[in-house]
Design an enzyme around this catalytic site. Structure first.
Site, PDB file in Angstrom:
ATOM      1  N   ASP A  78      91.301 -46.434 153.939  1.00 37.66           N
ATOM      2  CA  ASP A  78      91.953 -45.876 154.621  1.00 37.66           C
ATOM      3  C   ASP A  78      93.617 -46.299 154.799  1.00 37.66           C
ATOM      4  O   ASP A  78      94.179 -45.737 155.549  1.00 37.66           O
ATOM      5  CB  ASP A  78      91.261 -46.012 156.052  1.00 37.66           C
ATOM      6  CG  ASP A  78      91.808 -47.592 157.358  1.00 37.66           C
ATOM      7  OD1 ASP A  78      91.896 -48.363 156.358  1.00 37.66           O
ATOM      8  OD2 ASP A  78      91.041 -47.390 158.244  1.00 37.66           O
ATOM      9  N   SER A  79      93.873 -47.492 154.112  1.00 39.88           N
ATOM     10  CA  SER A  79      95.930 -47.883 153.924  1.00 39.88           C
ATOM     11  C   SER A  79      95.584 -46.497 152.637  1.00 39.88           C
ATOM     12  O   SER A  79      97.375 -46.275 152.727  1.00 39.88           O
ATOM     13  CB  SER A  79      95.575 -49.265 152.640  1.00 39.88           C
ATOM     14  OG  SER A  79      94.214 -48.721 151.332  1.00 39.88           O
ATOM     15  N   ASP A 120      85.932 -46.948 153.044  1.00 41.96           N
ATOM     16  CA  ASP A 120      86.068 -47.216 154.082  1.00 41.96           C
ATOM     17  C   ASP A 120      86.730 -46.282 155.207  1.00 41.96           C
ATOM     18  O   ASP A 120      87.035 -45.273 155.707  1.00 41.96           O
ATOM     19  CB  ASP A 120      88.046 -47.601 154.412  1.00 41.96           C
ATOM     20  CG  ASP A 120      88.048 -48.816 154.371  1.00 41.96           C
ATOM     21  OD1 ASP A 120      87.288 -49.131 155.024  1.00 41.96           O
ATOM     22  OD2 ASP A 120      89.479 -48.832 154.930  1.00 41.96           O
ATOM     23  N   LYS A 163      82.700 -49.397 154.088  1.00 41.02           N
ATOM     24  CA  LYS A 163      83.517 -51.013 155.303  1.00 41.02           C
ATOM     25  C   LYS A 163      84.107 -50.308 156.540  1.00 41.02           C
ATOM     26  O   LYS A 163      83.901 -48.793 156.007  1.00 41.02           O
ATOM     27  CB  LYS A 163      84.857 -51.333 154.163  1.00 41.02           C
ATOM     28  CG  LYS A 163      85.310 -52.089 155.241  1.00 41.02           C
ATOM     29  CD  LYS A 163      86.531 -53.342 153.876  1.00 41.02           C
ATOM     30  CE  LYS A 163      88.209 -52.261 154.413  1.00 41.02           C
ATOM     31  NZ  LYS A 163      88.502 -51.716 155.868  1.00 41.02           N
ATOM     32  N   GLU A 201      85.586 -51.696 160.329  1.00 41.74           N
ATOM     33  CA  GLU A 201      86.486 -53.029 160.283  1.00 41.74           C
ATOM     34  C   GLU A 201      86.081 -53.536 161.615  1.00 41.74           C
ATOM     35  O   GLU A 201      84.984 -52.894 162.747  1.00 41.74           O
ATOM     36  CB  GLU A 201      88.066 -52.688 160.933  1.00 41.74           C
ATOM     37  CG  GLU A 201      88.676 -52.361 159.844  1.00 41.74           C
ATOM     38  CD  GLU A 201      90.003 -52.240 160.280  1.00 41.74           C
ATOM     39  OE1 GLU A 201      90.710 -52.138 160.846  1.00 41.74           O
ATOM     40  OE2 GLU A 201      91.072 -51.474 159.445  1.00 41.74           O
ATOM     41  N   GLU A 226      91.273 -60.649 156.260  1.00 40.46           N
ATOM     42  CA  GLU A 226      92.408 -60.100 155.571  1.00 40.46           C
ATOM     43  C   GLU A 226      93.855 -60.873 157.163  1.00 40.46           C
ATOM     44  O   GLU A 226      93.828 -61.181 157.977  1.00 40.46           O
ATOM     45  CB  GLU A 226      92.529 -58.481 156.238  1.00 40.46           C
ATOM     46  CG  GLU A 226      94.137 -58.124 156.130  1.00 40.46           C
ATOM     47  CD  GLU A 226      94.058 -56.626 156.089  1.00 40.46           C
ATOM     48  OE1 GLU A 226      93.206 -56.307 156.449  1.00 40.46           O
ATOM     49  OE2 GLU A 226      95.432 -56.043 155.769  1.00 40.46           O
TER      50      GLU A 226
END
Ligand code: KIV
Length: 293
Positions: free
Chosen positions: A57-58, A96, A126, A128, A195
């Site tokens: 999602d960057s 993501d 993925k 978070e 990260e």
């Protein structure tokens, strides 16, 4: 043999799966991962033999120009995942999960995770967060969908952290991160991104876990590494995190190419004869005769 991928020995390559990740960890072979958001980049990463592509999602920051990842939607992600899917044959593809696609309820989490596989051809997702995501991870894994966890600097919590800053820097925070990693492993994650956490903490966590860790700004003691491709290529000129190594300066290259194009068009040097097509004389003469009478 694939006509899409004229690489040296395509028959020797096999699709990377969660089992490949596990095997690489057991053998002490580093896992490689990069982000991609489009077809040509996915194609180049796949041809380079990188193990895994994360459609991160960057995307929101390096492609869509947002200040952070929070505005990215499921539709944005699925659109870019489909382009990556078309470009990659061997790499394991990880989608993501964007902000608010898995936080509100476990049902949302399972449904949205399913969309990544069903509607965009991803192999895994993925998400978070630590212990607070254990239920969602368990439910998604129960639906047969591999889940990669993400601990440390989790960008969707940027406001909670008060900025993009390293995590796990104090004793208590480091212990919590280790526990979260163990909880996520227990919940069924096949791998974890770490990260922006201290190098020795990331190495310690990696040793404690059976599943592989993939580091970004977490030192060389992780089981693999990931970078945002736009950072690695020097394509994103707004800022570069300290942990990035730039392997190219594509923003500068792009600028030079655009300026050269502008100058040549303005000077009448482009297009030249070799960039143009011409019709046979006879056709041109009969065209002129007809339109001009
Ligand atoms: O969104 C992303 O690209 C990521 C990587 C930085 C791990 O989450």
């Amino acid at each position: 043999m694939s006509t899409n991928f004229p690489s040296a020995s395509p028959e020797a390559r096999q699709k990377v799966t969660t089992r490949t990740f596990q095997r690489k960890k057991q053998r002490g072979q580093p896992i490689t991962m990069l982000t991609a958001y489009d077809y040509p980049t996915a194609r180049a990463i796949d041809q380079a033999g990188i193990d895994s592509i994360l459609v991160g999602d960057s995307l929101g920051m390096v492609v869509l120009g947002y200040a952070n990842t929070l505005p990215v939607t499921m539709e944005d992600m699925l659109h870019h995942c489909r382009a990556v899917r078309r470009g990659a044959e061997y790499a394991m593809l990880i989608g993501d999960m964007p902000f608010m696609s898995y936080q509100a309820s476990v049902q949302d989490a399972v449904r949205n995770a399913g969309r990544f596989l069903q509607e965009s051809g991803m192999d895994a997702v993925k998400l978070e967060g630590g212990r607070e995501r254990a239920d969602a991870v368990q439910a998604i894994v129960s639906a047969g969908i591999p889940v990669m966890g993400h601990l440390g600097l989790t960008p969707q919590s940027v406001h909670q952290f008060g900025g993009f800053r390293p995590q796990g820097m104090e004793n208590q925070a480091a212990r919590r991160l280790l526990q979260d990693a163990q909880i996520l492993q227990e919940a069924g994650c096949f791998s974890l991104v770490l990260e922006s956490v201290p190098t020795r903490l990331a190495a310690y966590v990696s040793k404690q876990l059976d599943i592989p860790t993939i580091g970004i700004g977490a030192g060389a003691g992780c089981d693999g590494q990931v970078l945002v491709t736009h950072d690695l290529l020097g394509l994103f000129d707004r800022f570069t995190p300290r942990f990035v190594k730039k392997y190219a300066s594509f923003h500068g290259e792009m600028l030079r190419a655009f300026q050269a194009y502008k100058s040549e068009v303005e000077a009448g040097a482009f297009p030249a004869q070799e960039h143009s097509v011409e019709m046979p004389d006879q056709e041109w003469q009969s065209f002129l005769a007809e339109v001009e009478g």
